[in-house]
Structures are given as structure tokens and as C-alpha cells.
Scaffold this motif. Structure first.
Motif, PDB file in Angstrom:
ATOM      1  N   HIS A   9      53.982  35.938   2.837  1.00 32.44           N
ATOM      2  CA  HIS A   9      54.341  35.645   1.843  1.00 32.44           C
ATOM      3  C   HIS A   9      55.741  36.563   1.724  1.00 32.44           C
ATOM      4  N   ASN A  10      56.191  37.637   2.345  1.00 34.64           N
ATOM      5  CA  ASN A  10      56.678  38.626   1.646  1.00 34.64           C
ATOM      6  C   ASN A  10      58.155  37.964   2.562  1.00 34.64           C
ATOM      7  N   TRP A  23      58.442  34.278   2.332  1.00 38.62           N
ATOM      8  CA  TRP A  23      58.519  33.560   1.639  1.00 38.62           C
ATOM      9  C   TRP A  23      58.939  34.406  -0.239  1.00 38.62           C
ATOM     10  N   ASN A  24      58.910  35.347   0.253  1.00 38.87           N
ATOM     11  CA  ASN A  24      59.565  36.531  -1.320  1.00 38.87           C
ATOM     12  C   ASN A  24      60.823  37.041  -0.853  1.00 38.87           C
ATOM     13  N   GLN A  33      63.352  33.473  -1.969  1.00 39.36           N
ATOM     14  CA  GLN A  33      63.367  33.411  -3.061  1.00 39.36           C
ATOM     15  C   GLN A  33      63.937  34.337  -4.343  1.00 39.36           C
ATOM     16  N   GLU A  34      64.135  35.671  -3.352  1.00 38.32           N
ATOM     17  CA  GLU A  34      64.495  37.332  -4.303  1.00 38.32           C
ATOM     18  C   GLU A  34      66.614  36.375  -3.973  1.00 38.32           C
ATOM     19  N   SER A  48      69.089  40.459   1.307  1.00 37.09           N
ATOM     20  CA  SER A  48      67.815  39.117   2.403  1.00 37.09           C
ATOM     21  C   SER A  48      67.948  40.460   3.307  1.00 37.09           C
ATOM     22  N   ARG A  96      65.696  43.357   2.880  1.00 34.31           N
ATOM     23  CA  ARG A  96      64.901  43.262   2.578  1.00 34.31           C
ATOM     24  C   ARG A  96      63.718  43.147   4.335  1.00 34.31           C
TER      25      ARG A  96
END
Length: 768
Positions: A51-52, A54-55, A58-59, A231, A234
Motif C-alpha cells: 500500500h505504500n 500504491w500511495n 498516487q502521490e 516518487s 518516497r
């Protein structure tokens, strides 16, 4: 004789022909890749990291939304973000424009193979828009960046954004008058636009030089760079927290999960081939020709093979680059077949084979004009991919999978693009993106919808009227649902929309506009096509007088003026403030025979003004009482009359036992291959037969080409729906709308559009 691997690599090189990578990639030894990963990861850690990731993606998209200035990017979400392995394979892509997914891994793999001899360093980013390498057309500009860990490429992040104007012969860069690539916007093969964290000013200057709106282009470039930068940062944080082997292990497991879901679907689908054929029209400004486009998918075990054999040679400006064609297929597999994977479908790609014929409309060689692909050719390709994937899953033995079939999305991006000087004296390019408001096709269990977007841009948003009026010198008269435009069927498609506007306090030239004649979205299982797009222009109207009288027209029929007949891919048209422009975006097709539609659903559609009472009675055969209720006896009689007339139109007599056949209960053998709700295929001592699911009778025996034994009615295009017109207005070739009926009960089981000289399309062939 087949080519060797080296011969294939040499042929599909991104120069004369499209770039198609083949494993193993030819990556120079100086490129260091991080390949180690943990195979065992506990479920909680897996979900947290997944999920990280995926986020992060998304970010990436949210940064682009917040920083980009082009309306196509900000409003239509005409961009995509993605995460890739160290070798460029897709891990996941975002919920934005889906067919860009077919460009992003190609971009990275080309860089590894052809730019790897140069040093790829931390802080580098590459830019490209070359349609023979990985761009769906030149305005779709890709930016990607390696994520480095201890001197090795750990993974890649990427985005593709549609740019408002990147040059070419027509403002907006959809150059419908381009005879070849040399009249298109410039093509930039991958170049290192950011070096060690700093934008290269010389390359940026070259990139911006051809644009009519270079400031906007520069700002959008910064948005793309910022998205990749965030990205990358992150992901580095994740590596520091969990370690590179664990994060890489999660990426691998995400790909394997997508692979597993795909293989589960394949178990229930028989081996065979499914096909779709559509016709493009008007190759370039001034042309009046018709051009054939074909797509097939063949399932062999767990492998899907996609081919475009039978497609006409590249011509004019209606060509779809290979990257776009491939991306449209990945889109349909992602959203229609595997929606639960949330874009993480990279694991299925080893099971896909793309075998295009070079030099064709959907795999042009270098030299072809491709800049208008984003409104003509790529949308056609995604509609066809939608069709063949849906036909394939309609043949599944799994009822839940069959229900996921979807009648095709509109096959053109209907649009008006005007340009000039706005109310503040500033030069502008104005792409009207109402098509994003959308429509969806029918399914085997539900109607399609108006104004619920497009499935292949899940995050897309319709434009704001006030925003357009603020930025451009136009004034809207109306924007609404286009009644009676949807393809009819047992389940109908969603209507399209229609709007009108006038120039207001500025100078407006209409440069690109939709105007077409041929249906391009044929329904499933006998459903009727979605509607076409048309631009109507009234010159020297009485619109100002209507305003003075306090009247705002809700239809162009209420306005008086001299109509300008528009042609497909026509020349620019100057507009005055006394001119009215109306244009519509197309609807979606239906599923099944409309004579099988529940009359109560038809009555509700009339009450909701989705269809008119005229269409309800003439097309659906539903009759009403004076109070608006269904007249059940008259409805039954009218539907029987329509069905009997089908036999007469096809030159054969009505069966004596017609009403018995329509009333009898059909038992389909358990070992039969069901094809949707209207056909099933069996094999016994007599051989293979195709049977009608409505009456149970045999349609064809000894062949799966059921159309050869069907009742056939070859009619005009106007018979495809209320809003179609005589195609002679647009074309010099005759085109037929063909309907196929069960020879026993008269149920419509298929429709197609074709030229008289072309053989009918063989829909499917199973290996039984």
C-alpha cells in the motif's frame, strides 16, 4: 521461416519500425542493476509495503494534478504514473489514462538498451515523445527516472503527460492535415533532460521551441519532473526503513499475484480466437476514403496472442503507433479482466504476445503521420481491445467472469479544439474535453450510463463550464444528455452528450472538430452501435436577437442561420460572435436484441427522457396507452410484427412454428461453450454446431462461422440508429450496416459494419 531473436531485435528497433523489446534485454555491462529480493515476506509487512507503493504512485499523480497547467492534464487526467522493476517491467500503474501503460515500460527498456552505454546516475531523468519508441503520439510526453541504491538501479518511476501544444501544423498538435511525420510535431527519442538533479537548459530549449505555448509546456515539464522526484524520494525512504531486499520482494510478489489472478481466469476460457473489425474514415484533410482495422486475440493454454492481421496499410493521419496499440490491450486486460489487481498487472505480460504486421494502421513504420492518434486511432484501438477481451470472457464457463463483459467504449475522442486570442488579448489553445463526461456500454446484466466517465480513465473528470468561459472567449448555450443516441439492445448503452457555444469577447478559430459517418462501436450479441460524433455550425445567426428577447436556446433547431456542412478532418473555420457551434460526443452500444428488453425498462427510459416514445415504439416495439402505461397486448403484437418483418427483409418466409420457438424453454448442454446469452457451441457425432440460445435450434452445422448460415440483412448506415446519416456526405465508398438473425426464431445475434467487397467477420473459432 521465423526470424531468430537477434533478427527480431534488429527489425523492431525503434527506427524504421516500432521498438519491441525481447528478453533478455541487451543491457550494457556498465549498467548495474539491483536484483536481490526476499522471497518470504510476512503478510502484514507485505500489505504495508504494497500500500505504500500504491500511495507513492498516487502521490505522483496528485503532484502532477496540482502543478500542471494544461487543461487536458488538469481536468481530463490525460496522464499516467507508474512503478517499474530495475529492468523496466511494470510493477503497477495508476488509475489515470490507462493505455499510457503500454508506453512506459517500453520507454525504460529502450533507455536501458540504447542509452545504457552512457552513465545512468542518481538524479538523472529522461524525456521522450517518439511514437516509434514508446509514445502513443507526439503530445504524449514521457519522463522517467531511475531510483538508485548503493550505485545500482533499484527500480524506475515514470509518467506520461499529454501536452496542450507541442508543435505541428495545427494548434493543439492533432494535425489532421499532416500527410506524413514531417508535418507532425517533432519526435524526441529518449534524452537526459535532467542530469544529476539539474535540468539541462539546452535540451529544454530545444524541447520548448516548437510549441505555440512554450510557457505552459515548461510548467508541465516541471510537474512531470516533480512527480518523478517525489516518487523517487518516497521509495528511498521505504528502502531505508525496510531494506531493499524486502521492498523488492514485495514488488515481485505483487507481480506474481497479478499473474496468479490472470491464470485463474484463463482456466475457465476455452482455447480459441476472437475477432473485431472496424473501419476508419477520411485519412487526412480532403480525403474521402474508408480503411479497415482488425484485431484478434488467440488463447493457447495460458498465452494470449494479439494480432492486427488484415488491417489496411498505414495512410494519412489515422495511424496508431505500436506503443498505443499495445497499451490499449493492456488497458482492457487491467480494467475489464483484472480490476481487483489495482493496476498491478505486470506479472501477466510474459503471457502476452503482440504480433503486429508492420506498416499498417495499428503498427505504422516511420514516416507516417501519427499526431492525431489521440482522438482518432488510439481510441479506436482501445474500443477494439474492449470488444475482443469482452468476446473472450463471454465464452468463459465462469458465470461471474462472463458478466464482466462490456460493450465497447466510444471509438473516437470527439472534440472541438479552437484557438486564437482570448478576452484578455492572450493567445490560447482551447481543447474542449466534454467527452470525458463519458458514457459506458451495456453489459450482459445492466444498461450503460450517461455521464459516468470512461472506464479507461478511471480518475478522469469532466470540465467545468465556468472554467472554460473564464479562460477562453466562448459562451455556452447548453450542455446535456443526447437523447436517443445510445445503442439499443436487451440492455442499452449509455447516451452520449451534446453542447453548443458561441464565440464571446475574443477571436476564435475552430481548428480540429469531430465529424464522422461510420459507426465504430458495434454492439455485443446483436446490440446496435453507439452514435457518431458531429459538429454543426450555423453562421450569421439570430442568437443575439434571442438573447435580447430573454431566450436561451436548448437546441440548435431553435436558432436561425446558414449551416456550414462540416467534413471529417476538415480545414480550420473562423468563427464570429454571430455563429453557433454544436457538437456531441458519441454514445455506447447495446447488448443483445432489443426485442428481448423488458418493456417496463423501456417505459422507464421514456419517463426519464433517455429515449423518446418514438424510439420506444419503433425500435423496441413497446406500445403505450393514452395514460403512458404499457399496452401489453399491443406490445406483444408489435414485437411479433417486427420479428416477422426480419424474415421478410431477408427474403425468406416466416416459420410456421415461430411463436412456439419463442415460447419454448431451452436446455443448454453442460458441456456446451456458451457465447454470451445468445449462442452456444456444441460438438457431437454430427460435428461442431453453433446454436441459438433463445430457441435452442441449430444455426450452423459443421462450421463455427454462424454468420454464413444466419439470415442476413444488408442495410444502410442510417438504419444503425436515429442519429446516423447517409455516409455519402463524408465518403466516396459505400458502407453497409449488416444484421444477422437466427434463421429459426429471428433473434438478432450479431451486427457489423462492412464494405460490400469485404467478407463478413468470423467472430470466433474454438479449439474443441
Amino acid at each position: 521461416m521465423g526470424k531468430t531473436l537477434n533478427q527480431l531485435k534488429e527489425f523492431w528497433n525503434g527506427k524504421e519500425h516500432a521498438y519491441i523489446p525481447f528478453k533478455p534485454l541487451n543491457i550494457p555491462q556498465n549498467v548495474k542493476l539491483h536484483k536481490e529480493y526476499d522471497e518470504e515476506i510476512d503478510p502484514i509487512t507485505y500489505e504495508v509495503i504494497r500500500h505504500n507503493l500504491w500511495n507513492v504512485n498516487q502521490e505522483h499523480g496528485k503532484i502532477i494534478e496540482n502543478l500542471a497547467v494544461s487543461p487536458i492534464t488538469m481536468e481530463a487526467r490525460d496522464f499516467q504514473t507508474s512503478l517499474h522493476t530495475e529492468e523496466g517491467d511494470i510493477v503497477l500503474f495508476g488509475p489515470y489514462l490507462q493505455y499510457f501503460a503500454g508506453a512506459m515500460d517500453l520507454m525504460i527498456q529502450y533507455i536501458l538498451e540504447h542509452r545504457g552505454h552512457e552513465c545512468i546516475e542518481d538524479g538523472d531523468m529522461f524525456l521522450q515523445n517518439d511514437p516509434w519508441i514508446s509514445a502513443p503520439h507526439q503530445p504524449d510526453v514521457g519522463v522517467c527516472a531511475p531510483v538508485m541504491w548503493e550505485g545500482k538501479i533499484f527500480c524506475w518511476v515514470a509518467n506520461v503527460m499529454h501536452q496542450n501544444d507541442i508543435g505541428g501544423s495545427v494548434p493543439g498538435s492533432f494535425c489532421q492535415n499532416a500527410p506524413d511525420v514531417f508535418s507532425d510535431p517533432p519526435c524526441f527519442p529518449p534524452m537526459k533532460i535532467v542530469k544529476k538533479g539539474k535540468v539541462d537548459p539546452e535540451l529544454e530549449a530545444i524541447y520548448l521551441r516548437a510549441s505555440r505555448t512554450p510557457n505552459n509546456l515548461a510548467l508541465d515539464l516541471r510537474a512531470a519532473i516533480a512527480g518523478c522526484h517525489a516518487s523517487r524520494a518516497r521509495i528511498i525512504e521505504l528502502l531505508k526503513i525496510y531494506g531493499p531486499k524486502k521492498v523488492k520482494g514485495v514488488m515481485q510478489k505483487m507481480m506474481k499475484t497479478g499473474e496468479s489472478a490472470f491464470l485463474d481466469c484463463m482456466k475457465s476460457i476455452p482455447d480459441g480466437t476472437w475477432r473485431e473489425r472496424v473501419y476508419q474514415e477520411v485519412a487526412v484533410t480532403g480525403d474521402r476514403g474508408v480503411y479497415k482495422v482488425e484485431l484478434s486475440v488467440t488463447k493457447k493454454g495460458n498465452t494470449l496472442i494479439f494480432e492486427n492481421e488484415g488491417t489496411d496499410p498505414q495512410v494519412g493521419a489515422i495511424n496508431a503507433p505500436f506503443a498505443g496499440w499495445r497499451g490499449t490491450i493492456l488497458s482492457a486486460l487491467n480494467v475489464i479482466l483484472l480490476p481487483s489487481q489495482m493496476g498491478a498487472i505486470g506479472g501477466i505480460i510474459p503471457y502476452l504476445q503482440f504480433s503486429p504486421t508492420p506498416g499498417t494502421l495499428t503498427c505504422p513504420d516511420f514516416g507516417a503521420a501519427v499526431s492525431p492518434a489521440g482522438i482518432y486511432a488510439n481510441e479506436l484501438a482501445i474500443s477494439m481491445a474492449n470488444a475482443v477481451i469482452s468476446k473472450m470472457i463471454m465464452s468463459s464457463s465462469d458465470p461471474s467472469l462472463r458478466k464482466m463483459a462490456l460493450a465497447p467504449t466510444p471509438a473516437q475522442w470527439h472534440i472541438n479544439i479552437h484557438f486564437g486570442y482570448n478576452q484578455r488579448g492572450e493567445y490560447y489553445v482551447g481543447p474542449m474535453l466534454e467527452h470525458m463526461i463519458g458514457t459506458t456500454g451495456a453489459t450482459p446484466t445492466h444498461d450503460g450510463f450517461f455521464a459516468n466517465g470512461l472506464w479507461w480513465i478511471p480518475e478522469g473528470k469532466g470540465p467545468n463550464v465556468e472554467g472554460y468561459e473564464r479562460d477562453w472567449p466562448i459562451l455556452y448555450l447548453y450542455r446535456k444528455e443526447h437523447q436517443d443516441s445510445a445503442g439499443s439492445g436487451r440492455y442499452r448503452g449509455g447516451n452520449g452528450g451534446v453542447l453548443a457555444y458561441i464565440p464571446y469577447k475574443g477571436q476564435v478559430t475552430l481548428g480540429t472538430y469531430s465529424s464522422e459517418g461510420i459507426p465504430k462501436t458495434v454492439g455485443l450479441q446483436g446490440g446496435l452501435p453507439g452514435s457518431r460524433g458531429e459538429t454543426r455550425i450555423l453562421k450569421n445567426t439570430n442568437i443575439r436577437k434571442l438573447f435580447e428577447e430573454g431566450r436561451m436556446p436548448v437546441s440548435i433547431e431553435e436558432v436561425q442561420g446558414q449551416e456550414v456542412v462540416t467534413q471529417g478532418k476538415g480545414l480550420p473555420i473562423d468563427l464570429s460572435d454571430a455563429d453557433v457551434v454544436e457538437w456531441n460526443w458519441g454514445s455506447s452500444p447495446g447488448y443483445g436484441d432489443e426485442l428481448n428488453r423488458d418493456p417496463e425498462m423501456v417505459r422507464k427510459d421514456v419517463a426519464d427522457r433517455i429515449i423518446s416514445q418514438e424510439v420506444a415504439e419503433q425500435v423496441y416495439g413497446v406500445r403505450f396507452t393514452s395514460t403512458g402505461d404499457i399496452d401489453w397486448k399491443e406490445t406483444q403484437a408489435k414485437r411479433l410484427e417486427i420479428r416477422m418483418n426480419r424474415f421478410k427483409q431477408c427474403g425468406t418466409r416466416v416459420p410456421d412454428n415461430l411463436e412456439f420457438l419463442l415460447a419454448k424453454e431451452v436446455n443448454i448442454p453442460e458441456d456446451a461453450v456458451k457465447v454470451g446469452d445468445y449462442l452456444f457451441v456444441t460438438k457431437d457425432k454430427r460435428g461442431i454446431s453453433v446454436n441459438c440460445s433463445r430457441c435452442g435450434e441449430v444455426i450452423s452445422l459443421g462450421t463455427q462461422d454462424f454468420k454464413a448460415s444466419s439470415l442476413v440483412y444488408e442495410g444502410s448506415i442510417e438504419e444503425a440508429g436515429k442519429h446516423f446519416v447517409d455516409v455519402k456526405r463524408y465518403l466516396d465508398q459505400y458502407v453497409l450496416f449488416v444484421q444477422y438473425f437466427c434463421p429459426n426464431c429471428g433473434t438478432r445475434i450479431a451486427t457489423e459494419v462492412k464494405r460490400p467487397q469485404d467478407e463478413h467477420l468470423v467472430e470466433f473459432e474454438f479449439i474443441l
